[in-house]
Design an enzyme around this catalytic site. Sequence first.
Site, PDB file in Angstrom:
ATOM      1  N   HIS A  90      35.988  -9.954  42.359  1.00 40.67           N
ATOM      2  CA  HIS A  90      35.219 -11.089  42.546  1.00 40.67           C
ATOM      3  C   HIS A  90      35.823 -11.661  41.248  1.00 40.67           C
ATOM      4  CE1 HIS A  90      32.735  -8.087  45.191  1.00 40.67           C
ATOM      5  NE2 HIS A  90      32.735  -7.490  43.600  1.00 40.67           N
ATOM      6  N   HIS A 115      32.647 -14.337  31.835  1.00 38.41           N
ATOM      7  CA  HIS A 115      33.360 -14.669  33.093  1.00 38.41           C
ATOM      8  C   HIS A 115      33.491 -15.809  33.815  1.00 38.41           C
ATOM      9  CE1 HIS A 115      29.567 -13.481  35.123  1.00 38.41           C
ATOM     10  NE2 HIS A 115      29.824 -14.717  35.875  1.00 38.41           N
ATOM     11  N   HIS A 117      34.004 -18.847  37.767  1.00 35.25           N
ATOM     12  CA  HIS A 117      33.889 -18.578  38.853  1.00 35.25           C
ATOM     13  C   HIS A 117      34.470 -20.058  39.750  1.00 35.25           C
ATOM     14  CE1 HIS A 117      30.584 -16.695  39.569  1.00 35.25           C
ATOM     15  NE2 HIS A 117      30.619 -16.505  38.567  1.00 35.25           N
ATOM     16  N   HIS A 142      30.701 -18.625  32.676  1.00 37.96           N
ATOM     17  CA  HIS A 142      29.723 -18.043  32.452  1.00 37.96           C
ATOM     18  C   HIS A 142      29.269 -16.920  30.960  1.00 37.96           C
ATOM     19  CE1 HIS A 142      27.956 -18.187  36.836  1.00 37.96           C
ATOM     20  NE2 HIS A 142      27.705 -19.982  35.875  1.00 37.96           N
ATOM     21  N   THR A 230      24.167 -14.508  39.997  1.00 37.90           N
ATOM     22  CA  THR A 230      24.490 -14.871  41.132  1.00 37.90           C
ATOM     23  C   THR A 230      25.650 -14.598  42.135  1.00 37.90           C
ATOM     24  OG1 THR A 230      26.484 -16.039  40.343  1.00 37.90           O
ATOM     25  CG2 THR A 230      24.895 -17.346  39.513  1.00 37.90           C
ATOM     26  N   THR A 231      25.076 -13.157  41.496  1.00 39.79           N
ATOM     27  CA  THR A 231      25.940 -12.617  42.732  1.00 39.79           C
ATOM     28  C   THR A 231      25.567 -11.718  42.693  1.00 39.79           C
ATOM     29  OG1 THR A 231      27.164 -11.341  40.623  1.00 39.79           O
ATOM     30  CG2 THR A 231      28.486 -12.736  41.981  1.00 39.79           C
TER      31      THR A 231
END
Length: 396
Positions: A90, A115, A117, A142, A230-231
């Site tokens: 992801h 991580h 995005h 993040h 958010t996941t």
Amino acid sequence: MDISGLSLLLTLFILRPAAKASAEEITWTYSGLVGQSEWSEYFPECGGTAQSPVDVITTQTKYDSSLIPVTPLGYSQHGNKPFTLYNNGHTAVIELPEWMGLGGLPWLFTAVQMHLHWGSGGPSHGGSEHTINGLSADAELHVVHYNSELYPNMSAAMTQRNGLAVLGILIVVIKGLKTGEETNPGFNNILNYLSRIRHAKQSAFIPAFDVQTLLPKDLGRYYRYNGSLTTPPCYQSVMWTLFNERVQISKAQLLKMETLLYSSTAEEPDRMLLQDNYRATQPLNHRVIFASFSAESGKELSPGEVTAIVIGVMCGCVGLAVIVRFIVKTIRFFRLLHLETVVVNNSSTSSWDILHNNRPAPMPRTKKPEEDEKKQDMVMNSTSDGEIKDKPETDP
Ligand SMILES: *[C@@H]1O[C@H](CO)[C@@H](O)[C@H](O)[C@H]1NC(C)=O
Ligand SMILES: *[C@@H]1O[C@H](CO)[C@@H](O)[C@H](O)[C@H]1NC(C)=O
């Protein structure tokens, strides 16, 4: 067995595994079979009322003077032990040592991982999760921490209110530079190693580096709200800190992020690029977003606005000078008229009456000290026209 019995059996057979599997083994994605809109079927919290990310409408944020700058703890004391970089299918995750933490919050938080995005279309095509006034950045970092004062570990904290604190850093490509110019050296500590974890489930050791170089300089101006992961499983346990200042990277750096990784494992025959791994913004649902700064004082003026203000002030000064000059001249004029009235005419008209009528009272056209008033300006002439022009030239 009739058709309906068979279809009932089939239905049970098909439904049961799906119902049972609503745990970690579900492979969720950003689009497709278990895409964003399906997350809540398998992860109920994703359908909650305090989800992340959100759009920050700056005029609807509430200034909170108690929001002090957040303080990264030990971010620069990375030591010699390498960091682990991991492709989880992801995103790219960097695990952080437990001595790193976050202060400036009501509790002490311990760092866990960070991580990214990103999008797929290069600069100005979205990629960030949070948006500000509807505008996306090109990517978002993040940094995840758990509340180590209230909970023993990440897994215990992540389901609890105020269990996590995540720093959100909006990333934009520097405009007006040729590709490759002006890279952000901090981000190369991650991006230079993405080629080692191209496939999902791959990991690599990377040299430890100063994590603070990834943050914006201004850690005092940020938005704060209660939200979620958010996941999936979208636990509503996050105290969000979204910095106002965006960090800049080069276009080449963004393209590495967008094109190097696969969401598929090395064993899978079809390679799937890992792109557009950002969630759509979620409804605020009566939540308030607090700002550590007041929007007005923080607004930086553009060169155009500065020019406009300078010109405005200059015009104002000139206008004021003209008005003051007019008033001085008017007072001097009526003072003279009053003297004439008293001395020459001996009338009962006072200077107050004259001022009140705003024009000279009817009076014999005797004399006027022309020398004093010969430099009557235009403003004067236009208001008390005739009276001045046809003054007799005789002096008392
Ligand atoms: C986290 O803490 C909880 C509660 O003390 C404990 O049951 C659990 O085993 C811990 N998990 C890990 C991964 O250490
Ligand atoms: C988050 O929720 C808690 C209540 O659990 C509340 O005390 C706090 O003020 C909220 N914080 C923000 C930033 O809304």
